[in-house]
Design an enzyme around this catalytic site. Structure first.
Site, PDB file in Angstrom:
ATOM      1  N   CYS A 168       1.189   0.600  -9.302  1.00 52.25           N
ATOM      2  CA  CYS A 168       2.696  -0.055  -8.429  1.00 52.25           C
ATOM      3  C   CYS A 168       3.804   0.503  -8.764  1.00 52.25           C
ATOM      4  O   CYS A 168       4.489   1.512  -9.173  1.00 52.25           O
ATOM      5  CB  CYS A 168       2.410  -1.254  -7.075  1.00 52.25           C
ATOM      6  SG  CYS A 168       2.992  -2.313  -7.724  1.00 52.25           S
TER       7      CYS A 168
ATOM      8  N   GLU B 222       5.784  -3.121   0.308  1.00 45.76           N
ATOM      9  CA  GLU B 222       6.242  -3.445  -0.740  1.00 45.76           C
ATOM     10  C   GLU B 222       4.952  -2.019  -1.056  1.00 45.76           C
ATOM     11  O   GLU B 222       3.314  -1.637  -1.138  1.00 45.76           O
ATOM     12  CB  GLU B 222       4.901  -4.131  -1.715  1.00 45.76           C
ATOM     13  CG  GLU B 222       5.656  -5.460  -1.227  1.00 45.76           C
ATOM     14  CD  GLU B 222       6.696  -5.910  -2.372  1.00 45.76           C
ATOM     15  OE1 GLU B 222       6.886  -5.005  -2.744  1.00 45.76           O
ATOM     16  OE2 GLU B 222       7.523  -6.579  -1.593  1.00 45.76           O
TER      17      GLU B 222
ATOM     18  N   ALA C  36       2.377   6.460   3.696  1.00 44.86           N
ATOM     19  CA  ALA C  36       1.895   7.094   5.091  1.00 44.86           C
ATOM     20  C   ALA C  36       1.741   5.711   5.769  1.00 44.86           C
ATOM     21  O   ALA C  36       2.150   5.673   6.901  1.00 44.86           O
ATOM     22  CB  ALA C  36       0.776   7.918   4.413  1.00 44.86           C
ATOM     23  N   VAL C  37       0.899   4.539   5.230  1.00 42.55           N
ATOM     24  CA  VAL C  37       0.070   4.098   6.207  1.00 42.55           C
ATOM     25  C   VAL C  37       1.655   2.349   6.454  1.00 42.55           C
ATOM     26  O   VAL C  37       1.619   2.073   7.343  1.00 42.55           O
ATOM     27  CB  VAL C  37      -0.635   2.526   5.803  1.00 42.55           C
ATOM     28  CG1 VAL C  37      -1.258   1.632   5.979  1.00 42.55           C
ATOM     29  CG2 VAL C  37      -2.111   3.475   5.777  1.00 42.55           C
ATOM     30  N   GLY C  38       2.272   2.900   5.132  1.00 41.96           N
ATOM     31  CA  GLY C  38       3.563   1.729   5.629  1.00 41.96           C
ATOM     32  C   GLY C  38       4.179   2.005   6.932  1.00 41.96           C
ATOM     33  O   GLY C  38       4.415   1.110   8.354  1.00 41.96           O
TER      34      GLY C  38
ATOM     35  N   GLY D 287       0.509  -1.000   0.565  1.00 44.65           N
ATOM     36  CA  GLY D 287      -0.063  -0.078  -0.433  1.00 44.65           C
ATOM     37  C   GLY D 287       0.709   1.545   0.244  1.00 44.65           C
ATOM     38  O   GLY D 287       1.908   1.588  -0.327  1.00 44.65           O
TER      39      GLY D 287
END
Ligand code: NAD
Length: 459
Positions: free
Chosen positions: A246, A212, A193-195, A190
């Site tokens: 991606c 990823e 920011a969420v990483g 994803g």
């Protein structure tokens, strides 16, 4: 699933792992075969869900989701017994007689968090790696591709070992609760920011992560490139899934003198692929996943020199394949990952200028080089950094399961696909076995100059 059911569910998987059932080659092979059966038997339902989520056409649903998953399973089944073998390494003189090897071992219970753009494949390909390595797994498909997520949650328990695998659907609340649990590895796909959130949560349990992520993947087109093939390949991988890939080329860098024929050929390819209305009525052109992303992408067009395309329709979540010429490098379209069907084209006086343009940005997930000039190819390969590089094609490198797939720097860490995935979900345990023979006294106290001299000589 209720929030309060998440912790006991993960605990159940952890206990099951401890029974040792998932370690055998037979169990792994059986689960991989079941996953293949699920994917092939339920192909129609999977395609239907992908169509509802993204307007994904049949060919792309096969090549990038269903068929991709099946070929990853076949690749793993073929090589699994070799991957599971101890890997012999040399043993130094000081440890003779003895032997050394690396023994892959399952990590335990792992968490796989998927993204919405290839919602089946991005959960299943990591799952194949986790199964191959003998782990239990929790799957968290993306809530944005809600039909595919619901289908995965429905089908996985019907085909796979229920004690070893569970699907938890949901959004931030569910994922936040999941991230509080103790996993032995987390593979997250994803945005960046969420990483960071995932990595912070993982740190609490010292859980290793594979991230990823995405980024702005550059595409350098040199004047020596075959224009016809180059533009076909760029158009194919840029507008597959309406640019929501991606590893899609994010922008093109090309010499000024070459830009006119390049754009003419590009427009001709778009017309040929998606019809005279620029994708509006094409069965082969995906929609944008939701209104938020649609608006985000449309905003990038503000104040830009749109030389082709640009049509958009909010109700249909449609944005046409679009070429944007020479946007300001400081504008949002060149600062953020586009993740949509807009292709900025940056012209330069000399193709050598591509290197600083690429290097001034965060390290991308992929880079594409179209050239017959070996010198340029080598300079770009050696002087820039990217998760993967494909020379003279787009994302074809994804078809090779012997190549690890993953980012570098801001585009991610760790990798999977084929053996890289097996290794990601294994602990590569170092083992040395000594003999009781020849217990040389040199290493034992009391030390003296003579012992030191001999040790230095042995190295
Ligand atoms: P997304 O919105 O589907 O989010 C990804 C996952 O994170 C989802 O499962 C979601 O539930 C979870 N999530 C969202 N907010 C969260 C929070 N606050 N806490 C915990 N979990 C949360 O996907 P996205 O982020 O829009 O994905 C797009 C990005 O993913 C792009 O940057 C793209 O390049 C990248 N991507 C990378 C790959 C790859 O293989 N490297 C593949 C696909 C997409």
């Amino acid at each position: 699933m209720q929030i309060e059911d998440i912790a006991p569910k993960v605990e159940h998987l952890r206990s099951y792992f401890e029974t040792g059932k998932t370690r055998s080659a037979d169990w792994r092979i059986a689960q991989l075969n079941q996953l293949k059966k699920l994917t092939l038997e339920q192909e129609d339902k999977i395609r239907e869900a992908l169509d509802k989520d993204l307007n994904k056409c049949e060919l792309e649903a096969w090549s990038a989701e269903v068929g991709y998953t099946v070929s990853e399973i076949d690749h793993s089944l073929k090589r699994l017994s070799k991957w599971m073998q101890p890997r012999r390494v040399a043993t130094p003189m000081v440890a003779q007689p003895g032997k050394s090897y690396i023994q892959p071992q399952p990590l335990g219970t792992v968490l796989i968090i998927g993204a919405w753009n290839y919602p089946y494949q991005l959960v299943m390909a990591p799952l194949i790696a986790a199964i191959s390595a003998g782990n239990c797994a929790v799957l968290k498909p993306s809530e944005l591709a809600s039909h595919t997520s619901a289908l995965i949650a429905e089908l996985v328990p019907q085909y796979l070992d229920k004690d070893a695998f569970t699907v938890i659907e949901g959004a931030v609340e569910e994922t936040t609760e999941l991230l509080k649990q103790h996993f032995d590895h987390i593979l997250y796909t994803g945005g960046e920011a969420v990483g960071r959130i995932v990595m912070r949560a993982a740190a609490e349990h010292l859980t290793p992560v594979t991230l990823e992520l995405g980024g702005k993947s550059p595409c350098v087109v040199d004047k020596s490139a075959n224009l016809d093939v180059t533009t076909s390949r760029i158009a194919w991988c840029k507008w597959m899934n309406a640019g929501q890939t991606c590893v899609a080329p994010d922008y093109v860098i090309i010499e000024k003198q070459f830009v006119e024929p390049f754009m003419t050929a590009m427009q001709e390819k778009i017309n040929r692929f998606y019809g005279p209305d620029n994708g509006a009525s094409s069965q082969d052109y995906a929609k944008i996943i939701n209104h938020r992303h649609w608006q985000r992408i449309v905003n990038y067009l503000e104040g830009q020199n749109v030389v082709f395309g640009g049509q958009h329709d909010e109700q249909k979540q449609f944005i046409a394949p679009t070429l944007v010429l020479n946007p300001d490098l400081a504008s949002p379209i060149m600062q953020e990952e586009i993740f949509g069907p807009l292709l900025p084209i940056i012209t330069v006086d000399s193709i050598d200028e591509a290197i600083p343009i690429i290097n001034r940005r965060a390290k991308p997930l992929a880079m594409y080089i179209f050239t017959k000039d070996m010198g340029l190819e080598n300079r770009l390969l050696n002087e820039t950094s990217a998760g993967s590089v494909c020379i003279n094609d787009g994302m074809m490198f994804m078809a090779n399961k012997d190549l690890p797939f993953g980012g570098v720097g801001a585009s991610g860490m760790g990798s999977y696909s084929g053996q890289a995935g097996f290794d990601t979900f294994s602990h590569l345990k170092a083992v040395m076995k000594r003999s009781f023979m020849m217990d040389v006294d040199l290493r034992y106290p009391p030390y003296n100059d003579n012992k030191l001299k001999w040790l230095k000589r042995l190295g």
